[in-house]
Design a protein around this motif. Structure first.
Motif, short mmCIF file in Angstrom:
data_model
loop_
_atom_site.label_atom_id
_atom_site.label_comp_id
_atom_site.label_asym_id
_atom_site.label_seq_id
_atom_site.Cartn_x
_atom_site.Cartn_y
_atom_site.Cartn_z
N ALA A 48 69.35 2.41 43.91
CA ALA A 48 70.35 3.20 43.17
C ALA A 48 69.79 4.12 42.10
CB ALA A 48 71.40 2.26 42.58
N HIS A 49 68.47 4.15 41.97
CA HIS A 49 67.87 5.15 41.07
C HIS A 49 66.43 5.43 41.48
CE1 HIS A 49 67.00 7.53 37.53
NE2 HIS A 49 65.89 6.82 37.36
N THR A 50 66.19 6.64 41.94
CA THR A 50 64.81 7.04 42.23
C THR A 50 64.68 8.54 42.05
OG1 THR A 50 62.95 6.78 43.77
CG2 THR A 50 65.08 7.32 44.74
N HIS A 51 63.45 8.99 42.20
CA HIS A 51 63.12 10.42 42.23
C HIS A 51 62.20 10.50 43.46
CE1 HIS A 51 64.50 10.24 38.02
NE2 HIS A 51 63.71 9.18 37.93
N VAL A 52 62.80 10.66 44.62
CA VAL A 52 62.11 10.30 45.87
C VAL A 52 60.83 11.11 46.09
CG1 VAL A 52 63.56 11.75 47.37
CG2 VAL A 52 62.43 9.73 48.31
N PHE B 59 72.65 9.35 34.73
CA PHE B 59 71.66 9.73 33.70
C PHE B 59 70.81 8.52 33.34
CE2 PHE B 59 73.98 7.76 30.05
CZ PHE B 59 75.21 7.56 30.65
N HIS B 60 69.64 8.80 32.73
CA HIS B 60 68.80 7.73 32.19
C HIS B 60 69.36 7.33 30.83
CE1 HIS B 60 65.72 9.86 34.74
NE2 HIS B 60 65.34 8.63 35.02
N ALA B 61 69.45 6.03 30.56
CA ALA B 61 69.98 5.59 29.27
C ALA B 61 69.22 4.39 28.74
CB ALA B 61 71.47 5.23 29.41
N ALA C 248 70.79 4.75 34.56
CA ALA C 248 69.59 4.01 34.93
C ALA C 248 69.00 3.32 33.70
CB ALA C 248 68.56 4.95 35.54
N HIS C 249 68.47 2.14 33.92
CA HIS C 249 67.69 1.34 32.95
C HIS C 249 68.53 0.41 32.08
CE1 HIS C 249 64.04 3.08 34.34
NE2 HIS C 249 64.50 4.30 34.12
N GLY C 250 69.14 0.90 31.01
CA GLY C 250 69.88 -0.02 30.14
C GLY C 250 68.99 -1.14 29.63
N THR D 66 64.23 1.55 42.20
CA THR D 66 62.77 1.52 42.08
C THR D 66 62.29 2.48 41.01
OG1 THR D 66 62.56 3.27 43.74
CG2 THR D 66 62.42 0.98 44.52
N ASP D 67 63.16 3.44 40.61
CA ASP D 67 62.72 4.61 39.85
C ASP D 67 61.67 5.34 40.71
OD1 ASP D 67 62.77 6.46 37.81
OD2 ASP D 67 62.57 4.99 36.23
N GLY D 68 60.98 6.32 40.18
CA GLY D 68 60.04 7.08 41.00
C GLY D 68 58.83 6.25 41.41
#
Ligand SMILES: [Zn+2]
Length: 433
Positions: A61-65, A210-212, A247-249, A298-300
């Motif tokens: 649910a969050h990456t920069h492929v 967004f990243h938070a 993303a993150h929290g 996974t994030d990037g």
């Protein structure tokens, strides 16, 4: 109607019971028709699941492929230094064809390791959309808008592009592509532009991603400048809707957790990236206890360094215990739910569950392996022992993308060769400055 039968295996049900059953899929509509414990289904096409477990495809649910091109390019640095000294200079060298090569590589890796849907924040988004279209996976995509370091015109143009991309590609690839407005983070986008764009997104029904609260370096300036927590600011801007996901929290306080639960905004936990960049430990069990929807990402690939969502599942279960100082925190069941239904809910897609009416985004995990023997509890294995290479078949939208570990929709050797060439050229250009 053409049908696909997945037969001979066991099936992970939405309540996480595992039963002997076959699964019948409407391959045209891309939906699960039936989970049949009498084993009497027959389809136009058949996937052999014997010795395996049929489960929902995982959701990243969050990456920069396209960052797969920077896998292993720079490691062992904190987030700020890593971004400014290594990653951003390299990404500045990315052209559309680099993004396409990286997206193809990342999608190939995800299909092989059992991910059927992902959320992607990047640039040259049309290339990512084309990669999704041709490979057969599902994605929510967006242009990551950043305004710091840009003049007024450039800043406005970047935010406008994020809105334009969200409008243009919603529903692309036969509906497998959806979109979001993606301001990079609360500290990297100008407040006035952010408020304006979010208001437009709200009017047009566009979700926000967004990243938070990833690092303290990101949280502290907001607290000292605004005298409020980052998510209180995000809420004031209108970014905490029920279709939104951040993303993150990692560094969230109790009031922010409560706010996320009240607003029904999903959080994408990225444990490997948080560990590798020493960003901190997200209070995942506390978020789950409060009723927050938690997904996994996974994030990037540059901060992970792979896109294997089964690794993320294991990391989430492990790190969640350490964060809570409690071995019973983030149990196997919770981790499996985050990677499946949590991710589907964050992305707003009716998937993540093997049941009639759900999207036919499914994988078959081969349990006939030494490291998965004996299988006292298959759900435990999914959290603690399965790896992406145990995935035998991958189905998305009712279409078989990988059969017996052979990816059918992509030419694997070409994808690898092109990614190697493009990555080398990017590194040469970035290093030559
Ligand atoms: Zn990210």
């Amino acid at each position: 109607m053409s049908t696909l039968a997945i037969t001979g295996g066991r099936v992970l049900l939405p309540d996480l019971r595992v039963v002997e059953a076959d699964v019948l899929v409407d391959a045209d509509a891309g939906e699960v028709l039936d989970v049949d414990e009498s084993r009497e289904v027959a389809g136009d096409d058949d996937l052999d699941a014997s010795g395996g477990l049929v489960m929902p495809g995982l959701v990243n649910a969050h990456t920069h492929v396209a960052m797969t091109l920077l896998r292993g390019y720079a490691d062992d640095k904190p987030l700020d230094a890593w971004l400014q000294e290594d990653i951003w200079p390299a990404e500045a060298e990315f052209g559309p064809r680099d993004v396409r090569a990286g997206a193809d590589l990342g999608i190939l890796e995800m299909v092989k390791t059992g991910t059927t849907a992902f959320a992607d924040m990047y640039f040259h988004v049309p290339e990512v959309v084309d990669a999704v279209r041709e490979s057969g996976v599902r994605a929510r995509v967006g242009h990551g808008a950043v305004t710091v370091g840009k003049d007024d015109e450039g800043a406005r143009a970047d935010v406008e592009e994020s809105l334009d991309v969200a409008r243009e590609f919603q529903g692309a690839a036969d509906g497998r592509v959806s979109t979001a407005l993606m301001p990079h983070s609360l500290t990297t986008v100008d407040e006035a532009l952010l408020r304006e764009a979010v208001e437009t997104a709200r009017e047009e029904g566009i979700p926000v991603h967004f990243h938070a609260n990833e690092t303290l370096d990101e949280v502290d300036p907001i607290v000292s400048e605004r005298d409020e927590r980052p998510l209180a600011y995000a809420d004031d801007v209108g970014m905490l809707g029920e279709t939104d996901f951040c993303a993150h929290g990692v560094h969230v306080d109790d009031a922010e957790i409560e706010l996320l639960a009240e607003r029904d905004t999903a959080v994408v936990h990225c444990p490997a990236s948080n560990m590798k960049l020493a960003s901190g430990m997200a209070p995942v069990q506390a978020m789950l206890d409060a009723g927050v929807t938690v997904a996994l990402g996974t994030d990037g690939a540059a901060s992970n360094n792979d896109l294997d969502a089964f690794d993320e599942l294991r990391d989430a279960a492990m790190l969640g215990k350490l964060a809570a100082d409690d071995a019973s925190a983030v149990p196997a069941e919770a981790a499996v739910r985050m990677a499946t239904e949590g991710g589907a809910d964050a992305l707003g897609i009716p998937a993540g569950r093997v049941e009639a009416g759900a999207l036919a985004d499914l994988v078959v995990v081969d349990f006939d392996e030494p490291h998965l023997t004996p299988a006292h509890d298959p759900v435990s294995h999914l959290a603690y022992a399965v790896t992406g290479s145990d995935v035998r078949h991958t189905v998305c939208d009712g279409r078989v993308l990988m059969r017996d570990r052979q990816v059918l929709t992509m030419d694997e050797s070409k994808v690898l060769a092109r990614a190697r060439d493009r990555a080398r050229a990017v590194a040469d250009r970035a290093g030559g400055e």
